[in-house]
Design a protein around this motif. Sequence first.
Motif, PDB file in Angstrom:
ATOM      1  N   PRO A 123       1.079  -1.448   0.388  1.00 23.67           N
ATOM      2  CA  PRO A 123      -0.125  -0.374   0.156  1.00 23.67           C
ATOM      3  C   PRO A 123       0.903   1.471   0.139  1.00 23.67           C
ATOM      4  O   PRO A 123       0.446   2.453  -0.676  1.00 23.67           O
ATOM      5  CB  PRO A 123      -0.643  -0.303   1.241  1.00 23.67           C
ATOM      6  N   VAL A 124       2.026   0.881   0.693  1.00 22.00           N
ATOM      7  CA  VAL A 124       2.621   2.166   0.582  1.00 22.00           C
ATOM      8  C   VAL A 124       3.715   2.643  -0.526  1.00 22.00           C
ATOM      9  O   VAL A 124       4.027   3.589  -0.849  1.00 22.00           O
ATOM     10  CB  VAL A 124       3.523   2.219   1.649  1.00 22.00           C
ATOM     11  N   SER A 125       3.899   1.708  -1.051  1.00 20.07           N
ATOM     12  CA  SER A 125       4.504   1.619  -2.784  1.00 20.07           C
ATOM     13  C   SER A 125       3.322   2.014  -4.401  1.00 20.07           C
ATOM     14  O   SER A 125       4.126   2.768  -4.781  1.00 20.07           O
ATOM     15  CB  SER A 125       4.877   0.006  -3.111  1.00 20.07           C
ATOM     16  N   ALA A 126       2.137   2.100  -3.607  1.00 18.86           N
ATOM     17  CA  ALA A 126       1.463   3.244  -4.853  1.00 18.86           C
ATOM     18  C   ALA A 126       1.185   4.122  -4.971  1.00 18.86           C
ATOM     19  O   ALA A 126       1.130   4.909  -5.268  1.00 18.86           O
ATOM     20  CB  ALA A 126      -0.190   2.395  -3.791  1.00 18.86           C
ATOM     21  N   LEU A 127       1.730   5.179  -3.131  1.00 18.88           N
ATOM     22  CA  LEU A 127       2.697   6.336  -3.098  1.00 18.88           C
ATOM     23  C   LEU A 127       3.623   6.503  -3.333  1.00 18.88           C
ATOM     24  O   LEU A 127       3.807   7.271  -4.143  1.00 18.88           O
ATOM     25  CB  LEU A 127       2.034   6.840  -2.029  1.00 18.88           C
ATOM     26  N   LEU A 128       4.652   5.679  -3.568  1.00 23.46           N
ATOM     27  CA  LEU A 128       6.352   5.717  -3.601  1.00 23.46           C
ATOM     28  C   LEU A 128       6.041   5.833  -5.558  1.00 23.46           C
ATOM     29  O   LEU A 128       7.201   6.531  -5.773  1.00 23.46           O
ATOM     30  CB  LEU A 128       6.786   4.874  -3.527  1.00 23.46           C
ATOM     31  N   VAL A 129       4.822   4.800  -5.533  1.00 26.21           N
ATOM     32  CA  VAL A 129       5.437   5.020  -7.928  1.00 26.21           C
ATOM     33  C   VAL A 129       5.329   6.142  -7.847  1.00 26.21           C
ATOM     34  O   VAL A 129       5.593   6.572  -9.104  1.00 26.21           O
ATOM     35  CB  VAL A 129       4.084   3.997  -7.825  1.00 26.21           C
ATOM     36  N   GLN A 130       4.893   7.474  -7.432  1.00 23.80           N
ATOM     37  CA  GLN A 130       4.077   8.356  -7.829  1.00 23.80           C
ATOM     38  C   GLN A 130       5.100   9.770  -7.293  1.00 23.80           C
ATOM     39  O   GLN A 130       4.822  10.278  -7.775  1.00 23.80           O
ATOM     40  CB  GLN A 130       2.899   8.451  -7.390  1.00 23.80           C
ATOM     41  N   TRP A 131       6.156   8.724  -6.392  1.00 27.44           N
ATOM     42  CA  TRP A 131       6.941   9.531  -6.323  1.00 27.44           C
ATOM     43  C   TRP A 131       8.444   9.240  -7.217  1.00 27.44           C
ATOM     44  O   TRP A 131       8.684  10.406  -7.191  1.00 27.44           O
ATOM     45  CB  TRP A 131       7.547   9.564  -5.042  1.00 27.44           C
ATOM     46  N   PHE A 132       8.788   7.571  -7.515  1.00 30.96           N
ATOM     47  CA  PHE A 132       9.461   7.932  -7.722  1.00 30.96           C
ATOM     48  C   PHE A 132       9.289   7.557  -9.188  1.00 30.96           C
ATOM     49  O   PHE A 132       8.639   7.117 -10.195  1.00 30.96           O
ATOM     50  CB  PHE A 132      10.878   6.724  -7.742  1.00 30.96           C
ATOM     51  N   THR A 133      10.255   7.609 -10.370  1.00 36.11           N
ATOM     52  CA  THR A 133      10.253   6.945 -11.378  1.00 36.11           C
ATOM     53  C   THR A 133       9.787   5.251 -11.790  1.00 36.11           C
ATOM     54  O   THR A 133      10.608   4.606 -10.791  1.00 36.11           O
ATOM     55  CB  THR A 133      11.244   7.121 -12.518  1.00 36.11           C
ATOM     56  N   THR A 134       9.734   4.591 -13.172  1.00 33.48           N
ATOM     57  CA  THR A 134       9.866   3.343 -13.283  1.00 33.48           C
ATOM     58  C   THR A 134      10.988   2.739 -12.242  1.00 33.48           C
ATOM     59  O   THR A 134      11.581   1.736 -11.962  1.00 33.48           O
ATOM     60  CB  THR A 134       9.118   2.966 -14.558  1.00 33.48           C
ATOM     61  N   ARG A 135      12.798   3.413 -13.486  1.00 36.09           N
ATOM     62  CA  ARG A 135      13.090   2.902 -13.653  1.00 36.09           C
ATOM     63  C   ARG A 135      13.619   2.703 -11.845  1.00 36.09           C
ATOM     64  O   ARG A 135      14.484   2.181 -11.656  1.00 36.09           O
ATOM     65  CB  ARG A 135      14.486   3.560 -14.606  1.00 36.09           C
ATOM     66  N   GLN A 136      13.449   3.967 -11.187  1.00 39.00           N
ATOM     67  CA  GLN A 136      14.523   4.199 -10.000  1.00 39.00           C
ATOM     68  C   GLN A 136      13.635   3.494  -8.953  1.00 39.00           C
ATOM     69  O   GLN A 136      14.692   2.842  -7.903  1.00 39.00           O
ATOM     70  CB  GLN A 136      13.526   6.012  -9.318  1.00 39.00           C
ATOM     71  N   MET A 137      12.262   3.403  -8.954  1.00 42.20           N
ATOM     72  CA  MET A 137      11.034   2.227  -8.360  1.00 42.20           C
ATOM     73  C   MET A 137      12.437   0.004  -8.295  1.00 42.20           C
ATOM     74  O   MET A 137      12.121  -0.121  -7.193  1.00 42.20           O
ATOM     75  CB  MET A 137       9.504   2.270  -8.348  1.00 42.20           C
ATOM     76  N   PHE A 138      11.512   0.181  -9.824  1.00 42.46           N
ATOM     77  CA  PHE A 138      12.782  -1.329 -10.163  1.00 42.46           C
ATOM     78  C   PHE A 138      14.290  -1.153  -9.474  1.00 42.46           C
ATOM     79  O   PHE A 138      13.961  -2.222  -8.638  1.00 42.46           O
ATOM     80  CB  PHE A 138      12.163  -1.636 -11.273  1.00 42.46           C
ATOM     81  N   LEU A 139      14.878  -0.136  -9.678  1.00 40.22           N
ATOM     82  CA  LEU A 139      16.278  -0.919  -9.232  1.00 40.22           C
ATOM     83  C   LEU A 139      16.867  -0.227  -8.155  1.00 40.22           C
ATOM     84  O   LEU A 139      16.881  -1.178  -7.163  1.00 40.22           O
ATOM     85  CB  LEU A 139      17.154   0.457 -10.223  1.00 40.22           C
ATOM     86  N   GLY A 140      15.575   0.446  -7.605  1.00 42.68           N
ATOM     87  CA  GLY A 140      15.978   0.368  -6.018  1.00 42.68           C
ATOM     88  C   GLY A 140      15.348  -1.145  -5.337  1.00 42.68           C
ATOM     89  O   GLY A 140      15.788  -1.506  -4.186  1.00 42.68           O
ATOM     90  N   ALA A 141      14.212  -1.307  -5.610  1.00 38.58           N
ATOM     91  CA  ALA A 141      13.633  -2.614  -5.469  1.00 38.58           C
ATOM     92  C   ALA A 141      15.158  -3.559  -5.577  1.00 38.58           C
ATOM     93  O   ALA A 141      14.761  -4.504  -4.507  1.00 38.58           O
ATOM     94  CB  ALA A 141      11.916  -2.597  -6.112  1.00 38.58           C
ATOM     95  N   MET A 142      15.404  -3.553  -6.429  1.00 42.56           N
ATOM     96  CA  MET A 142      16.120  -5.034  -6.898  1.00 42.56           C
ATOM     97  C   MET A 142      17.361  -5.347  -5.270  1.00 42.56           C
ATOM     98  O   MET A 142      17.601  -5.624  -5.753  1.00 42.56           O
ATOM     99  CB  MET A 142      16.525  -5.168  -8.012  1.00 42.56           C
ATOM    100  N   THR A 143      18.334  -3.589  -6.270  1.00 39.93           N
ATOM    101  CA  THR A 143      19.176  -3.013  -4.825  1.00 39.93           C
ATOM    102  C   THR A 143      19.198  -4.187  -3.364  1.00 39.93           C
ATOM    103  O   THR A 143      19.460  -4.376  -2.764  1.00 39.93           O
ATOM    104  CB  THR A 143      19.631  -1.808  -4.899  1.00 39.93           C
ATOM    105  N   LEU A 144      17.456  -3.063  -3.434  1.00 40.76           N
ATOM    106  CA  LEU A 144      17.044  -3.720  -1.901  1.00 40.76           C
ATOM    107  C   LEU A 144      17.347  -5.365  -1.600  1.00 40.76           C
ATOM    108  O   LEU A 144      17.964  -6.174  -0.188  1.00 40.76           O
ATOM    109  CB  LEU A 144      15.629  -3.059  -1.352  1.00 40.76           C
ATOM    110  N   PHE A 145      16.679  -5.880  -2.567  1.00 39.30           N
ATOM    111  CA  PHE A 145      16.243  -7.210  -2.207  1.00 39.30           C
ATOM    112  C   PHE A 145      18.324  -8.145  -2.750  1.00 39.30           C
ATOM    113  O   PHE A 145      18.199  -8.882  -2.244  1.00 39.30           O
ATOM    114  CB  PHE A 145      15.863  -8.027  -3.536  1.00 39.30           C
TER     115      PHE A 145
END
Length: 489
Positions: A74-96
């Motif tokens: 639910p929080v990421s639904a907001l984060l998608v509107q704060w960061f670009t698709t690339r930023q979200m995905f690359l940040g997510a995979m870095t954390l993973f």
Amino acid sequence: MHTASAATAAPRDLGNVKRLPILISLIIGAFFSILNETLLNIALVDLVEDFGVTFNTVQWLSTSYMLTVGILIPVSALLVQWFTTRQMFLGAMTLFSLGTLVCALAPEFYVLLIGRIIQALGTGLMLPVMMNTILVLYPPEKRGAAMGSIGLVIMFAPAIGPTLSGLILEATDNWRWLFYLVLPFGIFAIAFAAIFLKNVSDVTKPRVDVLSIILSTIAFGGIVYGFSSLGGHGSEGSGWSDPKVYGTVIAGGIGLILFVWRQLKMREPMLDMRAFKAPMFSYSTILIIIVMMALFSTLMLLPILMQTGMALTAFAAGLVLLPGGIVNGFLSPITGKLFDKFGPRALVIPGSAILVVIMYCFTQISLETSKGMIILLHCNMSLAMSMIMMPAQTNGLNQLTPKYYPHGSAILSTLQQVAGALGIAFFISIMSSGTKDYLLSSSDPTSPAELAGSVMAGIHNAFEVGMYFSIVALILSFFVKRVTAPKEF
């Protein structure tokens, strides 16, 4: 600010964007992230021995993963509107990838648990990106097939997890290689996405409602923690009389009520609950919750049965689950295409009926049941899952207007993960309770035969409850109808 704008608005050159490289980028990252939800199932026996913890404690490695994902979506639904698709995905995979490294090097159980949570943070950020991106890229008439691609990941990855882990454990005899071997793929996903993944959403940076985030965390965290504690930790165990059980469930329930109430009152809700005014979306949500609970609980119970009750090796247990995983991955794209052609009823009703029969058959298995029979039952369960999951989800989302796409996909993604966590926690607690009751009435509770019989008794109890859940799914399936147009409300 319009809450759906970030997820539904597209760059001006979207028509020139190549879909396939974007889809491949998302699937690679999602596959290995979701794979980790069940990758440790075969290794649970080894982890119990290595760290000196109980099954009720070690199941938190799976429960905490899905709980974290469910809280974060639910929080990421907001984060998608704060960061670009690339930023979200690359940040997510870095954390993973970072979490995977922590798990591989973990010297103690709590460090391994922390690593799993870091992994889950990456998965929770990535799943809504995948869902919303595909909704943007594909028109409604091709959405069934596209959602089938998502099903290939959401259903196939956790189904194949126990098999892969069994093969890895047999080859290495060390559970740490479950993480060492995944880490390169996480790094590859980052590199591939950095080259091919394009931005398909606009950044609007809306106001973040902190209170909604707090309430959703209390709601989902309290409910899942309470159910996870039901079976107890350690030798004493817990029951409904334990304050940490009923207290956290009550707190979670109150938090959920307040969260829903706040979303309905807000002008710009974090998750717009009005999506549930669409009947097909509501039916689909309940069906998916039941299916996910059955899927993840079965993928947890069967390895325990085969390793502790039937004395199979991790490698043998993994091979038993392999055919079902292949069936699941093969059929998900096919059922998506069949949905586009025939609608949901032709798939969901027979799929639910098959699920009831299979859950009943699981209540009849014994320590003498052949591996071939377990393979057959698991394959048919995978067939039922693929006939229900993606058709129901696609049909539910199709009844929503584009305004509610990001909210509907976030709600479904959240409840899928929470349902998986609840399924593991709830059915493991039933198994543990049945095992304990069996041993209390045993004349020789320390004998290997009685210990194996206690596991079988507990698993029978768990599958019996699962059968009742599947009957509810069958009843609901008769109310599912093909959506002809989005519902305005």
